[in-house]
Write a protein that holds these residues in place. Sequence first.
Motif, PDB file in Angstrom:
ATOM      1  N   MET A  41       4.909  -2.414 -14.063  1.00 33.96           N
ATOM      2  CA  MET A  41       5.033  -2.253 -12.617  1.00 33.96           C
ATOM      3  C   MET A  41       3.812  -1.505 -12.082  1.00 33.96           C
ATOM      4  N   ALA A  42       3.343  -1.870 -10.924  1.00 35.37           N
ATOM      5  CA  ALA A  42       2.152  -1.262 -10.321  1.00 35.37           C
ATOM      6  C   ALA A  42       2.425   0.180  -9.912  1.00 35.37           C
ATOM      7  N   ARG A  43       1.369   0.965  -9.966  1.00 37.10           N
ATOM      8  CA  ARG A  43       1.472   2.352  -9.518  1.00 37.10           C
ATOM      9  C   ARG A  43       1.646   2.401  -8.014  1.00 37.10           C
ATOM     10  N   ARG A  44       2.639   3.104  -7.544  1.00 37.36           N
ATOM     11  CA  ARG A  44       2.946   3.139  -6.119  1.00 37.36           C
ATOM     12  C   ARG A  44       2.135   4.166  -5.362  1.00 37.36           C
ATOM     13  N   LYS A  45       1.785   5.260  -6.016  1.00 38.42           N
ATOM     14  CA  LYS A  45       1.104   6.339  -5.315  1.00 38.42           C
ATOM     15  C   LYS A  45      -0.377   6.365  -5.648  1.00 38.42           C
ATOM     16  N   ALA A  46      -1.181   6.598  -4.627  1.00 40.88           N
ATOM     17  CA  ALA A  46      -2.620   6.745  -4.826  1.00 40.88           C
ATOM     18  C   ALA A  46      -2.935   8.224  -5.017  1.00 40.88           C
ATOM     19  N   PRO A  47      -4.049   8.545  -5.645  1.00 39.34           N
ATOM     20  CA  PRO A  47      -4.425   9.959  -5.780  1.00 39.34           C
ATOM     21  C   PRO A  47      -4.488  10.624  -4.406  1.00 39.34           C
ATOM     22  N   GLY A  48      -3.952  11.827  -4.304  1.00 39.47           N
ATOM     23  CA  GLY A  48      -3.983  12.557  -3.044  1.00 39.47           C
ATOM     24  C   GLY A  48      -2.768  12.293  -2.171  1.00 39.47           C
ATOM     25  N   GLY A  49      -1.780  11.560  -2.668  1.00 36.37           N
ATOM     26  CA  GLY A  49      -0.559  11.315  -1.912  1.00 36.37           C
ATOM     27  C   GLY A  49      -0.593  10.028  -1.126  1.00 36.37           C
ATOM     28  N   GLY A  50       0.562   9.532  -0.776  1.00 35.82           N
ATOM     29  CA  GLY A  50       0.660   8.274  -0.057  1.00 35.82           C
ATOM     30  C   GLY A  50       0.520   7.106  -1.014  1.00 35.82           C
ATOM     31  N   SER A  51       0.803   5.932  -0.536  1.00 35.74           N
ATOM     32  CA  SER A  51       0.720   4.735  -1.366  1.00 35.74           C
ATOM     33  C   SER A  51      -0.716   4.215  -1.417  1.00 35.74           C
ATOM     34  N   LYS A  52      -0.947   3.267  -2.325  1.00 39.67           N
ATOM     35  CA  LYS A  52      -2.261   2.618  -2.393  1.00 39.67           C
ATOM     36  C   LYS A  52      -2.550   1.907  -1.080  1.00 39.67           C
ATOM     37  N   LEU A  53      -1.516   1.321  -0.493  1.00 44.11           N
ATOM     38  CA  LEU A  53      -1.682   0.619   0.778  1.00 44.11           C
ATOM     39  C   LEU A  53      -2.108   1.593   1.876  1.00 44.11           C
ATOM     40  N   GLU A  54      -1.478   2.765   1.920  1.00 46.76           N
ATOM     41  CA  GLU A  54      -1.863   3.783   2.907  1.00 46.76           C
ATOM     42  C   GLU A  54      -3.290   4.264   2.668  1.00 46.76           C
ATOM     43  N   ALA A  55      -3.699   4.371   1.406  1.00 40.78           N
ATOM     44  CA  ALA A  55      -5.071   4.784   1.086  1.00 40.78           C
ATOM     45  C   ALA A  55      -6.063   3.758   1.619  1.00 40.78           C
ATOM     46  N   LYS A  56      -5.735   2.470   1.496  1.00 44.51           N
ATOM     47  CA  LYS A  56      -6.606   1.423   2.027  1.00 44.51           C
ATOM     48  C   LYS A  56      -6.682   1.514   3.544  1.00 44.51           C
ATOM     49  N   VAL A  57      -5.540   1.734   4.189  1.00 43.64           N
ATOM     50  CA  VAL A  57      -5.531   1.863   5.650  1.00 43.64           C
ATOM     51  C   VAL A  57      -6.402   3.052   6.064  1.00 43.64           C
ATOM     52  N   ALA A  58      -6.259   4.180   5.384  1.00 48.71           N
ATOM     53  CA  ALA A  58      -7.062   5.368   5.701  1.00 48.71           C
ATOM     54  C   ALA A  58      -8.554   5.082   5.540  1.00 48.71           C
ATOM     55  N   ALA A  59      -8.920   4.372   4.476  1.00 49.54           N
ATOM     56  CA  ALA A  59     -10.333   4.031   4.247  1.00 49.54           C
ATOM     57  C   ALA A  59     -10.847   3.102   5.349  1.00 49.54           C
ATOM     58  N   ASP A  60     -10.037   2.119   5.735  1.00 50.78           N
ATOM     59  CA  ASP A  60     -10.433   1.192   6.799  1.00 50.78           C
ATOM     60  C   ASP A  60     -10.620   1.928   8.127  1.00 50.78           C
ATOM     61  N   LEU A  61      -9.686   2.814   8.444  1.00 56.01           N
ATOM     62  CA  LEU A  61      -9.779   3.590   9.685  1.00 56.01           C
ATOM     63  C   LEU A  61     -11.012   4.496   9.655  1.00 56.01           C
ATOM     64  N   ALA A  62     -11.240   5.152   8.515  1.00 56.62           N
ATOM     65  CA  ALA A  62     -12.384   6.064   8.379  1.00 56.62           C
ATOM     66  C   ALA A  62     -13.714   5.311   8.532  1.00 56.62           C
ATOM     67  N   ALA A  63     -13.775   4.103   7.998  1.00 58.33           N
ATOM     68  CA  ALA A  63     -15.009   3.313   8.076  1.00 58.33           C
ATOM     69  C   ALA A  63     -15.401   3.016   9.523  1.00 58.33           C
ATOM     70  N   LEU A  64     -14.419   2.999  10.417  1.00 60.96           N
ATOM     71  CA  LEU A  64     -14.690   2.736  11.833  1.00 60.96           C
ATOM     72  C   LEU A  64     -14.650   4.008  12.692  1.00 60.96           C
TER      73      LEU A  64
END
Length: 130
Positions: free
Chosen positions: A1-24
């Motif tokens: 099963m895939a890891r649900r949490k990304a380093p630093g808290g939140g899910s991997k999906l939330e980490a991607k959203v944060a990175a996308d928002l930060a890039a803009l």
Amino acid sequence: MARRKAPGGGSKLEAKVAADLAALGLMEGCQRQYKFHPTRKWAADFAWESVECQLNKGWCMLKKIMLEVNGGTYLQGRHRGAHSRGVRQRQDYEKWSSASMLGWTLILVDSKDVRQGVHITRVLEAMGRN
């Protein structure tokens, strides 16, 4: 099963959203896991408490914007995500309704929206930057 949490808290999906928002440059003024309710322990995945939004004809207003990222909505069987289970959905409806009644502009996205960039489009639109 895939890891649900990304380093630093939140899910991997939330980490991607944060990175996308930060890039803009959209993480400026954004708080993650923001406790938005005065008595409940509910937290928004992403929240902008006071955004100056440009409206038509040069009008400007302050808005509270909340972005909720729901993963696992397309999984089936016992591996499906929490947001696709009846009890959790009812809890989410209560949380989202309360956020709306407290004056938050609520943006809901899932993994498909994030893959297609819809989360960025919706945040920009809510901020009047479209």
